[in-house]
Design a protein around this motif. Structure first.
Motif, PDB file in Angstrom:
ATOM      1  N   ARG A  19     -15.139  73.913  22.358  1.00  0.00           N
ATOM      2  CA  ARG A  19     -13.747  74.192  22.755  1.00  0.00           C
ATOM      3  C   ARG A  19     -13.565  74.143  24.271  1.00  0.00           C
ATOM      4  NH1 ARG A  19     -14.688  77.843  18.647  1.00  0.00           N
ATOM      5  NH2 ARG A  19     -15.225  79.499  20.131  1.00  0.00           N
ATOM      6  N   GLY A  20     -14.557  74.628  25.013  1.00  0.00           N
ATOM      7  CA  GLY A  20     -14.441  74.632  26.473  1.00  0.00           C
ATOM      8  C   GLY A  20     -14.299  73.231  27.037  1.00  0.00           C
ATOM      9  N   ARG A  21     -15.127  72.305  26.533  1.00  0.00           N
ATOM     10  CA  ARG A  21     -15.044  70.916  27.001  1.00  0.00           C
ATOM     11  C   ARG A  21     -13.728  70.276  26.576  1.00  0.00           C
ATOM     12  NH1 ARG A  21     -19.003  70.432  30.806  1.00  0.00           N
ATOM     13  NH2 ARG A  21     -20.931  71.414  30.071  1.00  0.00           N
ATOM     14  N   ALA A  22     -13.306  70.588  25.349  1.00  0.00           N
ATOM     15  CA  ALA A  22     -12.041  70.024  24.862  1.00  0.00           C
ATOM     16  C   ALA A  22     -10.868  70.491  25.718  1.00  0.00           C
ATOM     17  CB  ALA A  22     -11.815  70.423  23.401  1.00  0.00           C
ATOM     18  N   VAL A  23     -10.896  71.789  26.093  1.00  0.00           N
ATOM     19  CA  VAL A  23      -9.816  72.326  26.938  1.00  0.00           C
ATOM     20  C   VAL A  23      -9.801  71.619  28.286  1.00  0.00           C
ATOM     21  CG1 VAL A  23      -9.038  74.368  28.198  1.00  0.00           C
ATOM     22  CG2 VAL A  23      -9.710  74.565  25.809  1.00  0.00           C
ATOM     23  N   MET A  24     -10.984  71.351  28.850  1.00  0.00           N
ATOM     24  CA  MET A  24     -11.053  70.650  30.133  1.00  0.00           C
ATOM     25  C   MET A  24     -10.441  69.261  30.046  1.00  0.00           C
ATOM     26  SD  MET A  24     -14.868  71.719  31.426  1.00  0.00           S
ATOM     27  CE  MET A  24     -14.775  70.546  32.772  1.00  0.00           C
ATOM     28  N   ALA A  25     -10.737  68.541  28.947  1.00  0.00           N
ATOM     29  CA  ALA A  25     -10.170  67.198  28.779  1.00  0.00           C
ATOM     30  C   ALA A  25      -8.662  67.263  28.619  1.00  0.00           C
ATOM     31  CB  ALA A  25     -10.801  66.521  27.566  1.00  0.00           C
ATOM     32  N   VAL A  26      -8.169  68.259  27.847  1.00  0.00           N
ATOM     33  CA  VAL A  26      -6.725  68.417  27.647  1.00  0.00           C
ATOM     34  C   VAL A  26      -6.043  68.777  28.957  1.00  0.00           C
ATOM     35  CG1 VAL A  26      -4.955  69.832  26.542  1.00  0.00           C
ATOM     36  CG2 VAL A  26      -6.880  68.988  25.208  1.00  0.00           C
ATOM     37  N   VAL A  27      -6.672  69.657  29.736  1.00  0.00           N
ATOM     38  CA  VAL A  27      -6.090  70.051  31.025  1.00  0.00           C
ATOM     39  C   VAL A  27      -5.993  68.854  31.968  1.00  0.00           C
ATOM     40  CG1 VAL A  27      -6.506  71.402  33.118  1.00  0.00           C
ATOM     41  CG2 VAL A  27      -6.758  72.464  30.885  1.00  0.00           C
ATOM     42  N   ALA A  28      -7.047  68.030  31.999  1.00  0.00           N
ATOM     43  CA  ALA A  28      -7.011  66.838  32.856  1.00  0.00           C
ATOM     44  C   ALA A  28      -5.868  65.914  32.457  1.00  0.00           C
ATOM     45  CB  ALA A  28      -8.340  66.099  32.770  1.00  0.00           C
ATOM     46  N   SER A  29      -5.681  65.694  31.156  1.00  0.00           N
ATOM     47  CA  SER A  29      -4.584  64.844  30.683  1.00  0.00           C
ATOM     48  C   SER A  29      -3.232  65.489  30.952  1.00  0.00           C
ATOM     49  CB  SER A  29      -4.742  64.573  29.188  1.00  0.00           C
ATOM     50  OG  SER A  29      -5.903  63.819  28.928  1.00  0.00           O
ATOM     51  N   THR A  30      -3.172  66.818  30.799  1.00  0.00           N
ATOM     52  CA  THR A  30      -1.909  67.532  31.032  1.00  0.00           C
ATOM     53  C   THR A  30      -1.467  67.413  32.477  1.00  0.00           C
ATOM     54  OG1 THR A  30      -2.402  69.117  29.264  1.00  0.00           O
ATOM     55  CG2 THR A  30      -0.764  69.773  30.902  1.00  0.00           C
ATOM     56  N   VAL A  31      -2.404  67.644  33.399  1.00  0.00           N
ATOM     57  CA  VAL A  31      -2.065  67.560  34.823  1.00  0.00           C
ATOM     58  C   VAL A  31      -1.613  66.152  35.196  1.00  0.00           C
ATOM     59  CG1 VAL A  31      -2.998  67.710  37.163  1.00  0.00           C
ATOM     60  CG2 VAL A  31      -3.587  69.449  35.472  1.00  0.00           C
ATOM     61  N   GLY A  32      -2.334  65.151  34.695  1.00  0.00           N
ATOM     62  CA  GLY A  32      -1.956  63.770  34.985  1.00  0.00           C
ATOM     63  C   GLY A  32      -0.591  63.417  34.444  1.00  0.00           C
ATOM     64  N   ALA A  33      -0.340  63.778  33.162  1.00  0.00           N
ATOM     65  CA  ALA A  33       0.944  63.451  32.542  1.00  0.00           C
ATOM     66  C   ALA A  33       2.088  64.198  33.216  1.00  0.00           C
ATOM     67  CB  ALA A  33       0.905  63.784  31.054  1.00  0.00           C
ATOM     68  N   ALA A  34       1.886  65.470  33.546  1.00  0.00           N
ATOM     69  CA  ALA A  34       2.940  66.255  34.196  1.00  0.00           C
ATOM     70  C   ALA A  34       3.301  65.677  35.553  1.00  0.00           C
ATOM     71  CB  ALA A  34       2.492  67.711  34.338  1.00  0.00           C
ATOM     72  N   THR A  35       2.262  65.334  36.326  1.00  0.00           N
ATOM     73  CA  THR A  35       2.513  64.784  37.667  1.00  0.00           C
ATOM     74  C   THR A  35       3.228  63.444  37.591  1.00  0.00           C
ATOM     75  OG1 THR A  35       0.497  65.881  38.435  1.00  0.00           O
ATOM     76  CG2 THR A  35       1.444  64.196  39.863  1.00  0.00           C
ATOM     77  N   LEU A  36       2.739  62.563  36.713  1.00  0.00           N
ATOM     78  CA  LEU A  36       3.328  61.233  36.610  1.00  0.00           C
ATOM     79  C   LEU A  36       4.758  61.297  36.083  1.00  0.00           C
ATOM     80  CD1 LEU A  36       0.359  59.087  35.280  1.00  0.00           C
ATOM     81  CD2 LEU A  36       1.380  59.043  37.548  1.00  0.00           C
ATOM     82  N   THR A 287      -7.106  61.368  36.873  1.00  0.00           N
ATOM     83  CA  THR A 287      -7.090  61.659  35.429  1.00  0.00           C
ATOM     84  C   THR A 287      -8.217  60.925  34.725  1.00  0.00           C
ATOM     85  OG1 THR A 287      -4.679  61.906  35.521  1.00  0.00           O
ATOM     86  CG2 THR A 287      -5.665  61.607  33.347  1.00  0.00           C
ATOM     87  N   LEU A 288      -8.420  59.657  35.083  1.00  0.00           N
ATOM     88  CA  LEU A 288      -9.526  58.891  34.502  1.00  0.00           C
ATOM     89  C   LEU A 288     -10.870  59.561  34.779  1.00  0.00           C
ATOM     90  CD1 LEU A 288      -8.445  55.231  35.305  1.00  0.00           C
ATOM     91  CD2 LEU A 288      -8.939  56.117  33.030  1.00  0.00           C
ATOM     92  N   VAL A 289     -11.085  59.999  36.007  1.00  0.00           N
ATOM     93  CA  VAL A 289     -12.341  60.648  36.381  1.00  0.00           C
ATOM     94  C   VAL A 289     -12.522  61.944  35.607  1.00  0.00           C
ATOM     95  CG1 VAL A 289     -13.578  61.782  38.261  1.00  0.00           C
ATOM     96  CG2 VAL A 289     -12.438  59.597  38.664  1.00  0.00           C
ATOM     97  N   GLY A 290     -11.437  62.734  35.526  1.00  0.00           N
ATOM     98  CA  GLY A 290     -11.522  64.018  34.828  1.00  0.00           C
ATOM     99  C   GLY A 290     -11.862  63.872  33.358  1.00  0.00           C
ATOM    100  N   VAL A 291     -11.144  62.984  32.658  1.00  0.00           N
ATOM    101  CA  VAL A 291     -11.394  62.792  31.232  1.00  0.00           C
ATOM    102  C   VAL A 291     -12.761  62.152  31.010  1.00  0.00           C
ATOM    103  CG1 VAL A 291     -10.593  61.656  29.123  1.00  0.00           C
ATOM    104  CG2 VAL A 291      -8.930  62.646  30.713  1.00  0.00           C
ATOM    105  N   SER A 292     -13.111  61.168  31.841  1.00  0.00           N
ATOM    106  CA  SER A 292     -14.397  60.488  31.688  1.00  0.00           C
ATOM    107  C   SER A 292     -15.560  61.448  31.893  1.00  0.00           C
ATOM    108  CB  SER A 292     -14.497  59.333  32.688  1.00  0.00           C
ATOM    109  OG  SER A 292     -15.729  58.648  32.545  1.00  0.00           O
TER     110      SER A 292
END
Length: 399
Positions: A19-36, A287-292
């Motif tokens: 769950r911890g890793r999944a939350v990190m991936a979701v947070v990275a996508s969330t920040v990217g999508a919100a900013t864009l 975002t790519l770096v964070g999710v990758s």
């Protein structure tokens, strides 16, 4: 249990156990999508608002009559209507008409403009008016005129009209309309007006006296066409509007673009869009770096599991598909949250900065969601390729 059900069970287990890793991936996508989304929504709204604000600082298109040598007739109302229809066919437009006459005040020569105050006020929001706009029996004078004659709001002036002074078309935008002419003294004869207001623009408008068009008609002893039509056009290409008017030679009018306003408008909007693309590129890269990085960490943790599954006969394609779907799910959840947060931020920003309400742009929202999923999947390609190259014999030996 069917293959699809087994696939979903394994996918859920992989996400739930980490769950911890999944939350990190979701947070990275969330920040990217919100900013864009916030940047894109603001970038769409800002140029529109900037264009409106820039156009409120005056006209970007001026139409004047082509005189035929038979006297000053101006542009008739029918032609004003026709020209306005042509301009508005290319975009929204506010306009104002002006009739100019040379007049005398205390033996000095000035230019009197017959206007519709509502039109002029809507076209020139930047005009600083001390007092009120002209009404019947009153005038609004430019700051230079007021200073030259010592006028204040409430003063009374007598304006004299003489046909001999108006044999040629006045050009208040380039001529000095407040010159003291001592060759022709008219005394105080004429029509008395009350000064209702004083306008200060810092430009040539400060040398003009403004009155209702009907008062100018009465003072001049007759009606005629206007000398200038000023437009604040929202057309994407104002030069195209100019060409379409000038190509109609039968209209006997000439259009010209006010390049100062138009070029400033275009330059600022171009700078905003360039800034948007630069920031968007940086956000996408982060975002790519964070999710990758997150997916790489998950692959490293599941290295033994992947080796065991390959030893039991699982193909590299099936293992890769699981990781791709997992990444797409992170992108979908993060994109949904990020788009919602980005919309709220963009709404607050446009309300605070531009004073306007921002509606939801559904195509942009769908695009933001799709981009989040695509970025998440692309970010998982390198770690998934590494996972597909894991040798099950090496992993089992290590165990």
């Amino acid at each position: 249990m069917t293959n699809t059900r087994m696939f979903l069970v394994m996918l859920w287990g992989a996400i739930f156990r980490r769950r911890g890793r999944a939350v990190m991936a979701v947070v990275a996508s969330t920040v990217g999508a919100a900013t864009l989304f916030c940047l894109a929504a603001t970038c769409i709204a800002a140029p529109q608002r900037m264009s409106e604000e820039m156009r409120s600082y005056g006209a970007n298109l001026i139409v004047t009559p082509i005189e035929d040598g038979n006297g000053k007739t101006g542009i008739g109302q029918a032609m004003v209507k026709h020209t306005t229809e042509m301009v508005r066919a290319k975009g929204t437009a506010a306009y104002a008409t002006y009739r100019y006459e040379n007049v005398r005040v205390n033996a000095s020569s000035y230019v009197l403009a017959g206007v519709n105050p509502t039109q002029v006020r809507n076209l020139n929001h930047h005009w600083n008016v001390n007092g009120a706009w002209p009404e019947a029996g009153s005038v609004m004078v430019g700051r230079d005129v007021a200073d030259a004659m010592g006028l204040t709001v409430g003063s009374r002036i007598t304006i004299g009209y003489r046909a001999a002074d108006n044999t040629g078309a006045p050009n208040p935008r380039t001529a000095s309309s407040a010159s003291n002419d001592s060759e022709s003294m008219l005394g105080t004869g004429g029509t008395e007006f009350r000064v209702s207001g004083i306008v200060d623009t810092g430009g040539s408008e400060d040398t003009i006296i403004y009155a209702l068009a009907s008062d100018v008609d009465n003072l001049a002893g007759g009606t005629r066409g206007v000398d200038v039509i000023e437009y604040s056009s929202g057309a994407a290409d104002v030069s195209q509007v100019v060409r379409s008017i000038n190509d109609m030679t039968s209209m006997h009018v000439r259009a010209q673009q006010v390049t100062k306003i138009t070029s400033s408008d275009t330059r600022i909007i171009t700078m905003l869009r360039t800034l948007f693309w630069m920031v968007s590129f940086v956000v996408l890269a982060l975002t790519l770096v964070g999710v990758s990085t997150t997916i790489s960490s998950i692959v490293a943790q599941r290295r033994n599991e992947i080796g065991l599954r390959k030893a039991l006969g699982a193909s590299a394609g099936s293992i890769g598909a699981e990781f791709y779907v997992e990444s797409a799910l992170y992108g979908l959840i993060g994109g949904s949250l990020g788009t919602a947060i980005g919309y709220l931020l963009a709404r607050l920003l446009t309300s605070a900065v531009f004073g306007r309400t921002l509606g939801i742009d559904w195509p942009l929202a769908v695009g933001s969601l799709a981009l989040s999923v695509i970025v998440a999947v692309l970010a998982s390609v390198p770690p998934v390729r590494r996972a597909s190259r894991i040798d099950p014999a090496v992993v089992l030996r290590e165990e």
